[in-house]
Design an enzyme around this catalytic site. Structure first.
Site, PDB file in Angstrom:
ATOM      1  N   GLY A 108      35.748  39.774  42.975  1.00 14.75           N
ATOM      2  CA  GLY A 108      36.486  38.516  43.120  1.00 14.75           C
ATOM      3  C   GLY A 108      36.843  38.228  44.569  1.00 14.75           C
ATOM      4  N   GLU A 131      30.759  44.519  40.227  1.00 18.00           N
ATOM      5  CA  GLU A 131      31.224  44.434  38.831  1.00 18.00           C
ATOM      6  C   GLU A 131      30.331  45.200  37.854  1.00 18.00           C
ATOM      7  OE1 GLU A 131      30.954  41.843  40.928  1.00 18.00           O
ATOM      8  OE2 GLU A 131      32.656  40.476  40.709  1.00 18.00           O
TER       9      GLU A 131
HETATM   10  C1  HXC Z   1      43.087  47.098  41.022  1.00 19.12           C
HETATM   11  C2  HXC Z   1      42.543  48.294  42.913  1.00 19.12           C
HETATM   12  C3  HXC Z   1      41.350  47.546  43.076  1.00 19.12           C
HETATM   13  C4  HXC Z   1      41.082  46.513  42.108  1.00 19.12           C
HETATM   14  C5  HXC Z   1      41.460  48.991  44.668  1.00 19.12           C
HETATM   15  N1  HXC Z   1      42.566  49.180  43.925  1.00 19.12           N
HETATM   16  N2  HXC Z   1      40.707  48.010  44.174  1.00 19.12           N
HETATM   17  N3  HXC Z   1      43.394  48.064  41.899  1.00 19.12           N
HETATM   18  N4  HXC Z   1      41.977  46.331  41.118  1.00 19.12           N
HETATM   19  N5  HXC Z   1      40.000  45.727  42.206  1.00 19.12           N
HETATM   20  C6  HXC Z   1      43.633  50.155  44.137  1.00 19.12           C
HETATM   21  C7  HXC Z   1      43.229  51.550  43.722  1.00 19.12           C
HETATM   22  O1  HXC Z   1      43.394  51.729  42.327  1.00 19.12           O
HETATM   23  C8  HXC Z   1      44.222  52.372  44.539  1.00 19.12           C
HETATM   24  O2  HXC Z   1      45.476  52.325  43.900  1.00 19.12           O
HETATM   25  C9  HXC Z   1      44.354  51.577  45.819  1.00 19.12           C
HETATM   26  O3  HXC Z   1      43.921  50.267  45.527  1.00 19.12           O
HETATM   27  C10 HXC Z   1      43.480  52.133  46.936  1.00 19.12           C
HETATM   28  O4  HXC Z   1      42.166  52.202  46.449  1.00 19.12           O
HETATM   29  P1  HXC Z   1      41.255  53.539  46.593  1.00 19.12           P
HETATM   30  O5  HXC Z   1      40.180  53.426  45.602  1.00 19.12           O
HETATM   31  O6  HXC Z   1      42.115  54.742  46.577  1.00 19.12           O
HETATM   32  O7  HXC Z   1      40.687  53.328  48.078  1.00 19.12           O
HETATM   33  P2  HXC Z   1      39.290  53.834  48.666  1.00 19.12           P
HETATM   34  O8  HXC Z   1      39.007  55.253  48.229  1.00 19.12           O
HETATM   35  O9  HXC Z   1      39.358  53.519  50.119  1.00 19.12           O
HETATM   36  O10 HXC Z   1      38.176  52.935  47.967  1.00 19.12           O
HETATM   37  C11 HXC Z   1      38.137  51.546  48.236  1.00 19.12           C
HETATM   38  C12 HXC Z   1      37.227  50.798  47.229  1.00 19.12           C
HETATM   39  C13 HXC Z   1      37.685  51.131  45.793  1.00 19.12           C
HETATM   40  C14 HXC Z   1      35.778  51.251  47.443  1.00 19.12           C
HETATM   41  C15 HXC Z   1      37.331  49.319  47.535  1.00 19.12           C
HETATM   42  O11 HXC Z   1      39.094  50.915  45.700  1.00 19.12           O
HETATM   43  C16 HXC Z   1      37.018  50.308  44.773  1.00 19.12           C
HETATM   44  O12 HXC Z   1      35.873  50.553  44.426  1.00 19.12           O
HETATM   45  N6  HXC Z   1      37.720  49.293  44.250  1.00 19.12           N
HETATM   46  C17 HXC Z   1      37.228  48.461  43.189  1.00 19.12           C
HETATM   47  C18 HXC Z   1      36.241  47.464  43.713  1.00 19.12           C
HETATM   48  C19 HXC Z   1      35.696  46.612  42.599  1.00 19.12           C
HETATM   49  O13 HXC Z   1      35.044  47.130  41.664  1.00 19.12           O
HETATM   50  N7  HXC Z   1      35.936  45.302  42.664  1.00 19.12           N
HETATM   51  C20 HXC Z   1      35.532  44.400  41.603  1.00 19.12           C
HETATM   52  C21 HXC Z   1      36.643  44.249  40.643  1.00 19.12           C
HETATM   53  S1  HXC Z   1      36.191  43.307  39.242  1.00 19.12           S
HETATM   54  P3  HXC Z   1      46.295  53.653  43.538  1.00 19.12           P
HETATM   55  O14 HXC Z   1      47.464  53.142  42.760  1.00 19.12           O
HETATM   56  O15 HXC Z   1      45.349  54.517  42.792  1.00 19.12           O
HETATM   57  O16 HXC Z   1      46.652  54.198  44.882  1.00 19.12           O
HETATM   58  C22 HXC Z   1      36.210  41.753  39.776  1.00 19.12           C
HETATM   59  C23 HXC Z   1      35.808  40.796  38.726  1.00 19.12           C
HETATM   60  C24 HXC Z   1      35.665  39.448  39.278  1.00 19.12           C
HETATM   61  O17 HXC Z   1      36.526  41.437  40.871  1.00 19.12           O
HETATM   62  C25 HXC Z   1      35.386  38.537  38.175  1.00 19.12           C
HETATM   63  C26 HXC Z   1      35.884  37.211  38.433  1.00 19.12           C
HETATM   64  C27 HXC Z   1      37.026  37.097  39.318  1.00 19.12           C
END
Ligand code: HXC
Length: 257
Positions: A108, A131
Site C-alpha cells: 500500500g 503482497e
Molecule cells: C503492520 C508492520 C508492517 C505492516 C512493518 N511492520 N510493516 N506492521 N503492517 N505492513 C512492523 C513490524 O511488525 C515491526 O513491528 C515493525 O514494523 C518493524 O518491522 P520489522 O519487520 O521488524 O523491520 P525490518 O526487519 O527492518 O523489516 C522491514 C520490512 C518488513 C522488510 C519492511 O517489516 C516487512 O516485510 N514488512 C511488511 C511489508 C509488506 O508485506 N507490505 C505489504 C502489506 S499488505 P514490531 O511490533 O514487531 O516491532 C498491503 C496490502 C495493500 O500493503 C492492499 C491495498 C492497500
C-alpha cells in the site's frame, strides 16, 4: 492541522504532509489513512497551498497497509469496511502531489506513492508490491498503476515475485522522477514544490487534470479534453498576464484566476 499520524507544515506556497507512525515503519492503518486523506483534502482547499509534498521518514515512506489490522478479517468484513475506497480520494486531489520517498515504499505504501503525481527518492528508497508473500495481491491500484508506469513484464515480475526494487531501478523503469542522496531527498522535493508553487495555479490544475485523463480515456477523448482545458485557460487573467509579460519582456505576476 496536524493529527495523530500526519504532521502538516506549510511554507513558501507549498505544504508538507508527513506520515508519522515510525514504530511500525509507517504501516497504513485505517485511522492513519482517514487522517491522511482528510489532510490532503484540507490542503487542496487551502489557498496558501499550491503544491503538496507527501513524505514519511528516512527509514520508511510506508511499509504497506497494516497487516495486523487485516490478518483476521473475513472477505465480507473487508468488503463492508471498504477501506480502500478512501484511498481513491487521493486521486481526486486537484493540486500536484510530490512523493518524497526514503526507505520502504511497499505494498500500500508503493500504491500511495503511485497515486502521487511525481516522485523524488533517496538512494535508500525501496519499492515493491510484496503482497504475494502474504497470500494476497495488490488491492489499491498496484496492478493498474504499476503496469501503466513500468509496463507489463516488469509489473508482472514485481507483483508475481514480490521482488523489491532499488531507487536506481525504479528510476530506470520510469516509476520515479529522480534519485538523490539521502540528505537531499526532502530538500529536492521542496525545491520542486517551490517551483510548481510559482506557476499559475489554474493552469497547473488543468494541466494535472489533463495528464491524468490520459490514464482513463482514448487518445481521441483525451485530445478533446486537453483542447477544452487549453481553451478554458483563455478565460483566466493569468493567461492574459503570462502572454503580456512575455511580450513586454517582464516577469509575470500571477493572480491565480
Ligand atoms: C503492520 C508492520 C508492517 C505492516 C512493518 N511492520 N510493516 N506492521 N503492517 N505492513 C512492523 C513490524 O511488525 C515491526 O513491528 C515493525 O514494523 C518493524 O518491522 P520489522 O519487520 O521488524 O523491520 P525490518 O526487519 O527492518 O523489516 C522491514 C520490512 C518488513 C522488510 C519492511 O517489516 C516487512 O516485510 N514488512 C511488511 C511489508 C509488506 O508485506 N507490505 C505489504 C502489506 S499488505 P514490531 O511490533 O514487531 O516491532 C498491503 C496490502 C495493500 O500493503 C492492499 C491495498 C492497500
Amino acid at each position: 492541522m496536524s493529527s495523530t499520524y500526519i504532521i502538516v507544515t506549510k511554507q513558501d506556497g507549498y505544504a508538507i504532509a508527513q506520515i508519522n507512525r515510525p514504530d511500525v515503519l509507517n504501516a497504513l492503518n485505517m485511522a492513519l489513512m482517514a487522517e491522511l486523506v482528510d489532510a490532503l483534502e484540507t490542503l487542496d482547499k487551502d489557498n496558501d497551498v499550491r503544491c503538496i509534498i507527501l513524505t514519511g521518514n528516512e527509514k520508511a515512506f510506508a511499509a504497506g497497509a497494516d497487516i495486523k489490522e487485516m490478518a483476521d478479517a473475513s472477505a465480507m468484513e473487508m468488503l463492508l469496511r471498504d477501506q480502500f475506497a478512501r484511498w481513491d480520494r487521493i486521486r481526486k486531489i486537484k493540486k500536484p502531489i510530490i512523493a518524497a520517498v526514503s526507505g520502504f515504499a511497499l505494498g500500500g505504501g508503493c500504491e500511495v506513492v503511485m497515486a502521487c503525481d511525481m516522485v523524488i527518492a533517496s538512494e535508500t528508497a525501496r519499492f515493491g508490491q510484496p503482497e504475494i508473500n502474504l497470500g494476497v495481491m495488490p488491492g489499491a491500484g498496484g496492478t493498474q498503476r504499476l503496469t501503466r508506469a513500468v509496463g507489463k513484464v516488469k509489473a508482472m515480475e514485481m507483483v508475481l515475485t514480490g521482488r523489491v526494487i532499488s531507487a536506481e531501478e525504479a528510476l530506470r523503469y520510469g516509476l520515479i522522477n529522480k534519485v538523490v542522496p539521502i540528505e537531499c531527498y526532502l530538500e529536492e522535493a521542496k525545491s520542486w514544490a517551490k517551483e510548481i508553487a510559482s506557476k499559475p495555479p489554474v493552469a497547473v490544475r488543468l494541466a494535472k487534470e489533463s495528464v491524468l485523463k490520459a490514464f482513463d480515456t482514448t487518445m481521441e477523448g483525451g485530445l478533446e479534453f486537453e483542447r477544452k482545458n487549453f481553451y478554458l485557460l483563455f478565460a483566466s487573467d493569468d493567461q492574459k498576464e503570462g502572454m503580456s509579460a512575455f511580450n513586454e519582456k517582464r516577469t509575470p505576476g500571477w493572480k491565480g484566476k
